[in-house]
Design a protein around this motif. Sequence first.
Motif, PDB file in Angstrom:
ATOM      1  N   ILE A  15      40.197  34.988  36.767  1.00  0.00           N
ATOM      2  CA  ILE A  15      39.836  36.193  37.527  1.00  0.00           C
ATOM      3  C   ILE A  15      40.552  36.225  38.870  1.00  0.00           C
ATOM      4  O   ILE A  15      41.072  37.260  39.301  1.00  0.00           O
ATOM      5  CB  ILE A  15      38.307  36.250  37.752  1.00  0.00           C
ATOM      6  CG1 ILE A  15      37.589  36.444  36.431  1.00  0.00           C
ATOM      7  CG2 ILE A  15      37.940  37.368  38.722  1.00  0.00           C
ATOM      8  CD1 ILE A  15      36.095  36.325  36.524  1.00  0.00           C
TER       9      ILE A  15
ATOM     10  N   ALA B  97      44.084  37.789  36.495  1.00  0.00           N
ATOM     11  CA  ALA B  97      43.631  39.134  36.142  1.00  0.00           C
ATOM     12  C   ALA B  97      43.877  40.093  37.293  1.00  0.00           C
ATOM     13  O   ALA B  97      43.788  39.709  38.459  1.00  0.00           O
ATOM     14  CB  ALA B  97      42.150  39.119  35.783  1.00  0.00           C
ATOM     15  N   THR B  98      44.197  41.323  36.946  1.00  0.00           N
ATOM     16  CA  THR B  98      44.426  42.312  38.003  1.00  0.00           C
ATOM     17  C   THR B  98      43.715  43.606  37.654  1.00  0.00           C
ATOM     18  O   THR B  98      43.314  43.817  36.507  1.00  0.00           O
ATOM     19  CB  THR B  98      45.931  42.632  38.148  1.00  0.00           C
ATOM     20  OG1 THR B  98      46.426  42.920  36.841  1.00  0.00           O
ATOM     21  CG2 THR B  98      46.690  41.491  38.770  1.00  0.00           C
TER      22      THR B  98
ATOM     23  N   ARG C 257      40.019  42.845  36.006  1.00  0.00           N
ATOM     24  CA  ARG C 257      39.405  41.903  36.920  1.00  0.00           C
ATOM     25  C   ARG C 257      37.990  42.362  37.318  1.00  0.00           C
ATOM     26  O   ARG C 257      37.029  41.590  37.249  1.00  0.00           O
ATOM     27  CB  ARG C 257      40.299  41.796  38.157  1.00  0.00           C
ATOM     28  CG  ARG C 257      39.784  40.865  39.187  1.00  0.00           C
ATOM     29  CD  ARG C 257      40.666  40.987  40.427  1.00  0.00           C
ATOM     30  NE  ARG C 257      40.038  40.272  41.498  1.00  0.00           N
ATOM     31  CZ  ARG C 257      40.686  39.474  42.309  1.00  0.00           C
ATOM     32  NH1 ARG C 257      41.979  39.317  42.181  1.00  0.00           N
ATOM     33  NH2 ARG C 257      40.050  38.852  43.248  1.00  0.00           N
TER      34      ARG C 257
ATOM     35  N   GLU D 245      35.346  31.388  42.439  1.00  0.00           N
ATOM     36  CA  GLU D 245      36.324  32.446  42.692  1.00  0.00           C
ATOM     37  C   GLU D 245      36.420  32.749  44.192  1.00  0.00           C
ATOM     38  O   GLU D 245      37.509  32.964  44.728  1.00  0.00           O
ATOM     39  CB  GLU D 245      35.939  33.700  41.901  1.00  0.00           C
ATOM     40  CG  GLU D 245      37.097  34.649  41.731  1.00  0.00           C
ATOM     41  CD  GLU D 245      36.705  36.065  42.060  1.00  0.00           C
ATOM     42  OE1 GLU D 245      35.548  36.424  41.816  1.00  0.00           O
ATOM     43  OE2 GLU D 245      37.552  36.788  42.599  1.00  0.00           O
TER      44      GLU D 245
END
Lengths: 289, 306
Positions: free
Chosen positions: B109, B113-114, B118, B180
């Motif tokens: 994430i 991921a974008t 995300r 994250e």
Amino acid sequence: MRLAPTAALAGLLLATACWRSHGRYTEIRNLGSDTMLEVAGAWAEAYDQVTDHIVVSVSGGGSGTGIAALIAGKIDLANSSRLLKPEEVARARKRDQDPIAHKVGFDGIAIYVHRDNPLRCLTMAQLKALFGDGGELTRWSQLGVDLGDPKLDPIVLVSRQNNSGTYEYFREAVLGGAKGRFKLECMNLNGSKDVVDFCGKARSALGYSGLAYANDTVRIVPVMRTDEGPAIAPSTATITAGTYPIARPLYMYTNGPPRGATQEYLDWILSDDGQRVLMHQGYPPLRPL
Amino acid sequence: MVPAPGSHQGLDRLDGAWWRDWAARVLVSLGGISAILFIVAIIVFIASQGLEFAWNRLSWAELLTGARWEPTANPPRYGAWPLLAGTAWITAVAMLVAVPLSFAAAIYIGEFATGSRREWLKVTIETLAAIPSVVWGVIGLQVLNPLIQQWFDTPVGLNVLNAGVILGLMAAPIMTTLAEDALKAVPDTYREAAEALGATRWQVIWRVVLPHARPGLSASVLLGIGRAFGETIAVLMASGHRLLPPTSVFDSAATITATIAAELGEAAVDSDHYQVLFVLGLVLFAITFSINLLADGLVRGRRRRA
């Protein structure tokens, strides 16, 4: 199953309220064992049809709670799934109270195995050697049972959490009294139904639980009182007759000999009508009906 | 002349807006203090319930190292070592499940991921954290129990592995979120510098981002451990509750929390059994409190260096 007694209790509370406002009824306050809560509620509900001048209010809380309330003079009738403990007798004496036990029915404890387990029967001595601390029976092969896989040979013992009435009664009746101890290897599941469900899923399990919880994933193992005696399967008939060895009496306690309304109610519970109500709830009656 | 609250003439007027503002301020500060009040009240309550027994009759040595937990036997035994060991085993398995899962999710994430993917992933993971623990317990009892029996060919499916996997899945979402955050706190200049030196994507993550985020990642693991330690009902349903210290993940085990949950309801109020359960609660509180303190220290340490 759960709804009926709740409804009964709600009805009783309402009836109690009516009694308070009219003052024409005699109220019997009945408190105690959670095991007996459903059957006590059923009795109270059925008795409401029989009489028009007595109202019974029922609540649970445990045998200990009921007995404490009886000794304190707060209630008329205490439900208990066990006899008084010595410390309870001592406390009653100190307060000049005289609790008297009345046997009102039975509760049978069945021995459960997986439905594919071929075990024929067990003696009381074998049960003690299976569940009791230091007992030498730990493998199915010792009982002449071959489950077809060496991994399944160790017996998985299924017990209850250590303050349930079923646990305490099993210890009394099978493990040799209050000083008895269970094997530490026992799994301690948190409900009568959980024990039966577990035995239905694990092929090498051996457990004990209330007779009323049987289903078709498990088999009930007949029990022999002595090594020679006949193997008896638990049923309302064998428990009432006293031939099945692991059944506990259910009690109601009065303070001194029962009098008045309490005596009327107790007499009705012990009558055929009252015992039939007990049997409908899945508990063995005091005598064949 | 003593000025009335907020009566700086010309600046404040004691009108409706001022009182609304005042009420809001009082409410918010009460809310802020209430957390502290509740924690203190809980500690005082737990301690007071178990104090008499802990003071007069409890052997702490037996409680912490004794092998037999038999509070209703005659004579009773209060050895909680099997419970402590069971708790430790189940928590360890839970971390073996949760750490790779949550770190992988956080790295994906945070670093790969974008856009909408995300956001979508983050929301899903946060939803996962909202599943009630009794639902996890039923999954352990009804789904994982027969699966473990089948896959590992063991006679019993309610064991350390079952409870550990369930707890790991329960702890993973919050650990993912925290991990994250830790990755996000690594300045982008570090990544850019590493990439300018010719590092690949993996080299950047492995050699630059992860080492720099280590304190935050450790804190996320510690908070996950705290979560696993304190979880009750799911473990009670999935662990099998056997009062022996486990020797493998296929053994059934009992935890401190599950024992309190199973026994407190039926223990007579103020009896030794009742009180010893509160002492156990105190032990549990001490453990989770120190874990959280450690996690907090790690996060603070990172902020100071950054």
